[in-house]
Write an enzyme that holds these catalytic residues in place. Structure first.
Site, PDB file in Angstrom:
ATOM      1  N   SER A   5       1.512  -9.611  -0.909  1.00 54.62           N
ATOM      2  CA  SER A   5       1.255  -8.171  -0.831  1.00 54.62           C
ATOM      3  C   SER A   5       1.467  -7.566   0.554  1.00 54.62           C
ATOM      4  CB  SER A   5      -0.165  -7.879  -1.310  1.00 54.62           C
ATOM      5  OG  SER A   5      -1.093  -8.640  -0.561  1.00 54.62           O
TER       6      SER A   5
ATOM      7  N   LYS B  53       0.819  -1.224   0.000  1.00 56.89           N
ATOM      8  CA  LYS B  53       0.000   0.000   0.000  1.00 56.89           C
ATOM      9  C   LYS B  53       0.848   1.268   0.000  1.00 56.89           C
ATOM     10  CE  LYS B  53      -4.288  -1.562   0.066  1.00 56.89           C
ATOM     11  NZ  LYS B  53      -5.162  -1.303  -1.108  1.00 56.89           N
TER      12      LYS B  53
ATOM     13  N   GLU C 293      -9.581   6.326   3.059  1.00 58.39           N
ATOM     14  CA  GLU C 293     -10.444   5.276   3.580  1.00 58.39           C
ATOM     15  C   GLU C 293      -9.548   4.070   3.808  1.00 58.39           C
ATOM     16  OE1 GLU C 293     -10.002   5.703   0.362  1.00 58.39           O
ATOM     17  OE2 GLU C 293      -9.388   3.660  -0.105  1.00 58.39           O
TER      18      GLU C 293
END
Lengths: 261, 403
Positions: free
Chosen positions: B387, B98, B120
């Protein structure tokens, strides 16, 4: 002349701004909505905006957001919205009704079906909040083919470069969003709005209605000289949430009186 | 589905942000101008060597890129068959891919003169990554998080607060990621002059799906080079999990023209796609419009968005990025599903055989890769995007193991 055009024309003749009140179809039940529509008109509303509920109303502030959830919880559907309009038309054939909502429920049923069913029920126009003119080709044609107005939003942020495109596709009236924010926000600056609407007036012959954050007769009175119509939504929905019909009539009457120029 | 012309299968959206029939810009008029400004600022920044250098240097010196490519030999032996090779995004600063996106978007926000960022978050990883970069850049930061997600991702809530962010719980609707996104959009429209909205995945209105994919494409660019350098070949398969789909787009994009490389996205099947308790938008959804773009959505007959379900908060979203819808449509990528149970099992396997705790999101990709490997010859390679790391999921996993 369409119901919308006739309504704005008669308000103009009476030297006042049209009172446009918003309420959510099916909040808290179709019968309550039908009754509230007649109460609002009797109290002085010239045009009704009827909300179509959606699960994710991201342009709405807390009051109208909750109305979406209440209507959905009570089982409201697009068919149900049209049924409310049909029943309203049994007793009132002159008050214009504009549907307001989000694109996805319309898209699932199909723009053609939507336009046809809306026209058959006695609807006069539609405002789809999350559908800018760039994306609205299919629905725009469908509405036009059934004689329905497509109302577009103009915002304080709208640059001159977009205005021409918006006005080109718009019919019925222009809805000027009076503030940067969601519906019902509490920081309306009417002086800014008066200036912006005067500017917008130079570019269009369509009536201009102002909404988002208009709650009180005083605000309505400040907007009346510049706007052809003033939209009041959250204040109406909040009273409906408390199921207090007498206050609804009083709210409409107070706003109506304030809109005389 | 008939084969499409090469041009129609382009990976680039048109001027209005359409990937074929998907994507676009479906927002209230107030947000149109800010989106057009953002698009212009993004195009200008991305073409600027100075911005590129700032982005690259931050990824190298602060995030810790390039992340390693690691061949999981014991896991491969356990699966029986092909070689499983992991792209270690779990080793990024803050513990997931991210941050690649938030580095770029926070640099862009600063360049645009914004003093405040909002985000968010579902699992909390994007919120942590945004809070981290906001702290590093000296911007104020507000993160919207579903109240239900706050309960199941407590450590990340604490991390965001320690990083100086305000975490606002969202109680509306299903109190998960989609509701957090609604609330972030309401905030953005209200304070749009000073605020940049850092969307965390390849969804939302144009230019977000394109911008987030470009910022995340560093994953696949590195992995492709590392495969060629270390293994002398491209992988036969690239496998990644899909919520909105940012890690998947990030790793897929570099392989888009390698026709011998199969791209596989893994959606969360929750308790099974035959139940109502899943998050498989591509497998079970229909085309519709939510959060500013057209894509596949979980919805009822009336077009009301339905709740998604996954053990992994990061995959618990009823939609998917529009470019994935397009790749699904054209057939360039294929999409499969993995259940909560299968993901948990893969989580356990990776921990026990390789000493790596994967995020539950990434465990979905691992579960499918292991399933795939079992039917492939030993020399075949499967590249898996790992990830994120699993520390945030310890409470959820230990509760499940205790049952």
């Amino acid at each position: 002349m369409t119901r919308l055009a006739a309504s704005f024309a008669s308000c103009r003749a009476e030297h006042r701004s049209a009172l446009i009140t918003y309420l959510m179809a099916g909040d808290p039940s179709p019968e309550d909505t039908l009754a509230a529509m007649h109460v609002l008109v009797a109290g002085g509303a010239d045009i009704l905006e009827l909300g179509m509920p959606f699960s994710d109303p991201s342009a709405d502030g807390p009051s109208i957001e909750q109305a979406h959830y209440r209507a959905l919880a009570a089982g409201m559907t697009l068919q149900g919205v049209f049924a409310v309009v049909r029943r309203f038309r049994e007793r009132d054939d002159h008050t214009p009704i504009v549907l307001m909502g989000y694109l996805n429920p319309i898209e699932q049923k199909g723009p053609l079906w939507f336009a046809q069913a809306a026209a058959a029920a006695g609807v006069d126009g539609a405002l789809v909040v999350d559908l800018p003119p760039e994306e609205s080709g299919e629905l725009h044609d469908a509405l036009a083919n059934h004689g329905l107005a497509q109302i577009f939003l103009v915002a304080p942020t709208t640059p001159p470069s977009r205005l021409g495109m918006i006005l080109h596709g718009a019919s019925g009236f222009i809805y000027y969003i009076s503030l940067k924010g969601t519906t019902g926000a509490d920081r309306l600056d009417t002086a800014d709005v008066v200036q912006a609407v005067a500017h917008l007036r130079a570019s269009t012959d369509l009536p201009i209605a102002v909404g988002f954050g208009v709650r009180t007769p005083q605000q309505a009175a400040e907007l009346a000289p510049c706007a052809d119509g003033v939209v009041v939504g959250s204040a109406v929905v909040e009273i409906i949430a408390q199921q207090d019909t007498s206050r609804l009539a009083a709210l409409a009457a107070g706003l109506r009186a304030a809109l005389i120029r | 589905m008939p084969p499409l012309e090469a041009e129609a299968m382009s990976c680039e959206p048109d001027d209005l942000g359409h990937f074929g029939p998907f994507g676009g810009r479906f927002v209230a008029e107030t947000l149109m101008a800010p989106l057009l400004e953002l698009e212009a600022a993004w195009n200008e920044a991305w073409a600027d060597p100075g911005f590129q250098e700032q982005f690259r240097a931050t990824l190298e010196n602060y995030v810790g890129r390039p992340t390693p490519l690691y061949e999981a030999r014991r896991l491969s032996a356990l699966a029986g068959g092909a070689r499983l090779i992991l792209k270690r995004e779990d080793l990024c600063h803050t513990g997931a891919h991210k941050i690649n996106n938030t580095v770029g978007q926070v640099l862009l926000a600063s360049r645009m003169g914004k003093r405040r960022v909002i985000a968010e978050t579902g699992a909390g990883q994007h919120g942590v990554a945004t809070a981290t970069m906001a702290a590093q850049a000296g911007l104020s930061c507000t993160v919207y998080m579903g109240a239900r997600d706050m309960e199941r991702q407590q450590p990340n809530v604490l991390r965001m607060r320690l990083l100086g962010a305000e975490v606002r719980p969202v109680h509306q609707g299903s109190a998960t990621l989609k509701d957090a996104m609604n609330e972030a959009m309401r905030d953005w429209v209200t304070q749009v002059d000073e605020t940049h909205y850092v969307i965390g995945t390849v969804a939302g209105p144009h230019p977000y799906p394109l911008m987030v994919r470009q910022l995340q494409s560093v994953i696949g660019c590195e992995a492709r080079q590392q495969m060629l350098r270390t293994h002398g070949e491209l992988p036969r398969y690239v496998v990644a999990c899909i919520g909105g789909g940012s890690n998947a787009m990030g790793i897929f994009h570099a392989f888009r023209d390698d026709q011998d490389v199969a791209l596989i996205g893994v959606e969360a099947a929750g308790r099974g796609i035959e139940t109502q308790w899943h998050a498989a938008s591509l497998a079970k959804g229909r085309i519709g419009v939510l959060h500013g773009s057209r894509s596949y959505l979980l919805q009822d007959e009336e077009g009301q968005i339905t709740e998604s379900h996954s053990i992994s908060a990061g995959l618990d979203y009823p939609g998917v990025g529009p470019e994935h819808a397009w790749l699904h449509h054209t057939g360039r990528a294929s999409y499969v599903t993995v259940t909560d149970e299968q993901a948990l099992e893969a989580f356990g396997h990776l921990a026990a055989s390789e000493g790596i705790l994967p995020a539950l999101e990434s465990a979905h990709a691992l579960a499918h890769a292991m399933r795939l490997a079992a039917h492939q010859p030993a020399q075949q390679t499967i590249l898996v995007c790992l990830s994120g790391r699993g520390d945030k999921d310890l409470a959820v996993v230990s509760e499940r193991l205790a049952r």
